[in-house]
Design a protein around this motif. Sequence first.
Motif, PDB file in Angstrom:
ATOM      1  N   UNK A 177       0.864  -1.178   0.000  1.00 52.98           N
ATOM      2  CA  UNK A 177       0.000   0.000   0.000  1.00 52.98           C
ATOM      3  C   UNK A 177       0.896   1.222   0.000  1.00 52.98           C
ATOM      4  N   UNK A 178       0.561   2.208  -0.827  1.00 49.54           N
ATOM      5  CA  UNK A 178       1.404   3.401  -0.915  1.00 49.54           C
ATOM      6  C   UNK A 178       0.581   4.664  -1.108  1.00 49.54           C
ATOM      7  N   UNK A 179       1.117   5.757  -0.584  1.00 53.55           N
ATOM      8  CA  UNK A 179       0.590   7.098  -0.799  1.00 53.55           C
ATOM      9  C   UNK A 179       1.660   7.868  -1.550  1.00 53.55           C
ATOM     10  N   UNK A 180       1.271   8.496  -2.653  1.00 52.09           N
ATOM     11  CA  UNK A 180       2.184   9.352  -3.405  1.00 52.09           C
ATOM     12  C   UNK A 180       1.842  10.809  -3.168  1.00 52.09           C
ATOM     13  N   UNK A 181       2.833  11.670  -3.311  1.00 49.32           N
ATOM     14  CA  UNK A 181       2.646  13.104  -3.098  1.00 49.32           C
ATOM     15  C   UNK A 181       3.354  13.878  -4.204  1.00 49.32           C
ATOM     16  N   UNK A 182       2.692  14.902  -4.723  1.00 48.12           N
ATOM     17  CA  UNK A 182       3.300  15.832  -5.673  1.00 48.12           C
ATOM     18  C   UNK A 182       2.922  17.242  -5.259  1.00 48.12           C
ATOM     19  N   UNK A 183       3.947  18.077  -5.067  1.00 49.71           N
ATOM     20  CA  UNK A 183       3.732  19.451  -4.620  1.00 49.71           C
ATOM     21  C   UNK A 183       4.085  20.450  -5.712  1.00 49.71           C
ATOM     22  N   UNK A 184       3.254  21.467  -5.871  1.00 50.27           N
ATOM     23  CA  UNK A 184       3.569  22.512  -6.841  1.00 50.27           C
ATOM     24  C   UNK A 184       4.644  23.455  -6.280  1.00 50.27           C
ATOM     25  N   UNK A 185       5.345  24.131  -7.162  1.00 54.00           N
ATOM     26  CA  UNK A 185       6.370  25.089  -6.732  1.00 54.00           C
ATOM     27  C   UNK A 185       5.735  26.246  -5.950  1.00 54.00           C
ATOM     28  N   UNK A 186       4.537  26.636  -6.327  1.00 61.23           N
ATOM     29  CA  UNK A 186       3.820  27.727  -5.664  1.00 61.23           C
ATOM     30  C   UNK A 186       3.025  27.160  -4.490  1.00 61.23           C
ATOM     31  N   UNK A 187       3.426  27.480  -3.276  1.00 63.35           N
ATOM     32  CA  UNK A 187       2.758  26.956  -2.072  1.00 63.35           C
ATOM     33  C   UNK A 187       1.301  27.388  -1.967  1.00 63.35           C
ATOM     34  N   UNK A 188       0.924  28.426  -2.707  1.00 64.56           N
ATOM     35  CA  UNK A 188      -0.462  28.897  -2.673  1.00 64.56           C
ATOM     36  C   UNK A 188      -1.382  28.078  -3.570  1.00 64.56           C
ATOM     37  N   UNK A 189      -0.801  27.143  -4.326  1.00 67.72           N
ATOM     38  CA  UNK A 189      -1.558  26.234  -5.179  1.00 67.72           C
ATOM     39  C   UNK A 189      -1.710  24.894  -4.461  1.00 67.72           C
TER      40      UNK A 189
END
Length: 180
Positions: free
Chosen positions: A84-96
């Motif tokens: 079981x896995x959780x993936x994460x992707x973050x935008x460069x703009x923290x407000x997004x």
Amino acid sequence: MFVPTKIFFTKGVGVHKDRLASFELALRKAGIEKCNLVYVSSIFPPNCKQISRSEGLKSLKAGGITFCVMARNETNEPNRLVSSAIGLALPADENEYGYLSEHHGFGETQQKTGEYAEDLAATMLATTLGIEFDVNAAWSEREQTYKASGKIIKTKHTCQSAEGDKNGLWTTTIAVAVFL
């Protein structure tokens, strides 16, 4: 409207003759058994801060309504590999907003399941941000494209895998992103 300001990641595995008890033991290993868990979809809120597992667990209260994204898999087949896995992707703009994804694998290594979940989250974010990429390219190639765009700053995953108990007991794996 409640918008989480913090998040932490945890995981666990449980083995027991009863399916539900196996899940309970996995929750205990993850440290979230005392919570009333509410599953939510896969949006990482803008300006949400990632904190450590230990810091996050200290914030939980017994019986509290706790929002999470959970990946869960289970088997009672001897030696069957589950993950079981959780993936994460973050935008460069923290407000997004960013994306979380969950993936449940059979017969996959922990690395393969984790990378697949990470790829899912990154691909969802990339399509939202209008990043052009080759959908048929390998994850390692797409990852470079995503990060080179300057629009995606970070991807990662949390994964738990286990082999089914050799005597046929229920084996449950969980990976969880917990919102605070």
